[in-house]
Write a protein that holds these residues in place. Structure first.
Motif, short mmCIF file in Angstrom:
data_model
loop_
_atom_site.label_atom_id
_atom_site.label_comp_id
_atom_site.label_asym_id
_atom_site.label_seq_id
_atom_site.Cartn_x
_atom_site.Cartn_y
_atom_site.Cartn_z
N ARG A 225 44.87 49.54 45.87
CA ARG A 225 44.25 48.24 45.64
C ARG A 225 45.15 47.12 46.13
N PHE A 257 37.52 51.69 39.23
CA PHE A 257 37.39 50.25 39.11
C PHE A 257 35.96 49.75 39.11
N TRP A 264 35.93 45.52 47.24
CA TRP A 264 37.16 44.91 46.73
C TRP A 264 37.82 44.04 47.81
#
Length: 269
Positions: A225, A257, A264
């Protein structure tokens, strides 16, 4: 609107280090979170509207002034309860941080995932009151003892689970944190700590709320991430974080997530 707060704290306390807390300030209307799990406690104070989520086989709702408390490694989703959406502020707290105050006791569990417990809300609210200012290590550590006692009281915990070797569990956890580029096997952890792998796994879950494997997977996903904030391909990120390929990273990222890596990237760029 979604605001992520990476606090950037480096917090180290014997017998091991813990992951810095992360705070969010989120307003949700049309977005829904797919089922996923965290390896941290999640505390989310509902500020406006109604938030709904499925948790431990039932639908839960949180209204303004109520606190959502999600235990580590428990699957949940999230969505608005009305067309008006909802607003919440939240903080994720590493179980290892809480262990500094729990002194080796098993993690407390808050039934139902939503509470109106005034003592617990009074501890969490100051941590979320000024989202524009970074949360300092001193502020956070000062809250840990009160948080531990409030959670034990709210959970009705009467005693502590039997922990055979807390030092071995902390040693295993620190090694996993320091090796975020690959999967760590129980064979390795057994050799490292000298503790039987099955007892080690039991102690690890009691102290930190999840298994060594799951904890390691989340650390690799955390690294992925962070890498996705910078330009680069998903394939390269998958390789650098020990996933077999891009599809495996995408699958596990969404499970962890509630959002795909590509989504993302769009959110943070």
């Amino acid at each position: 609107m979604c605001k992520f707060m990476d606090e950037g704290l480096t917090l180290i306390s014997a017998p091991g280090r813990y992951i810095a807390p992360a705070r969010v300030d989120i307003r949700v209307r049309n977005h829904a979170y797919a089922p996923h799990r965290h390896d941290t406690y999640v505390f989310a104070l509902t500020c406006a509207g109604i938030q709904c989520f499925d948790y431990r086989g039932e639908m839960r709702t949180s209204h303004p002034g109520e606190l959502v408390v999600l235990h580590p490694d428990e699957k949940h989703d999230g969505r608005a309860g009305t067309e008006a959406g909802f607003h919440y502020r939240g903080i994720s707290i590493d179980p290892a941080a809480l262990q500094l105050a729990l002194d080796g006791r098993a993690l407390p569990f808050i039934e139902g995932g939503v509470t109106r417990d005034g003592r617990l809300i009074d501890v969490i609210t100051p941590l979320l009151s000024d989202m524009a200012a970074p949360l300092t290590a001193a502020e956070f550590e000062a809250a840990l003892a009160d948080l531990a006692e409030a959670m034990l009281a709210a959970s009705g915990a009467a005693g502590s689970a039997s922990i055979a070797d807390a030092a071995a569990a902390h040693m295993a956890r620190n090694f996993i944190i320091e090796t975020p580029q690959r999967t760590i096997s129980l064979d390795e952890l057994e050799a490292l700590t000298g503790q039987n792998r099955w007892q080690l796994s039991r102690d690890f879950r009691a102290l930190f709320g999840t298994s060594p494997y799951r904890f390691g997977q989340l650390r690799r996903l955390d690294r992925a991430r962070a890498m996705l904030r910078e330009p680069g391909s998903l394939a390269d990120t998958a390789y650098a974080t020990g996933f077999a390929d891009q599809s495996h990273l995408t699958r596990d990222f969404k499970k962890a997530f509630g959002i795909t890596p590509k989504a993302w990237q769009k959110l943070v760029h």
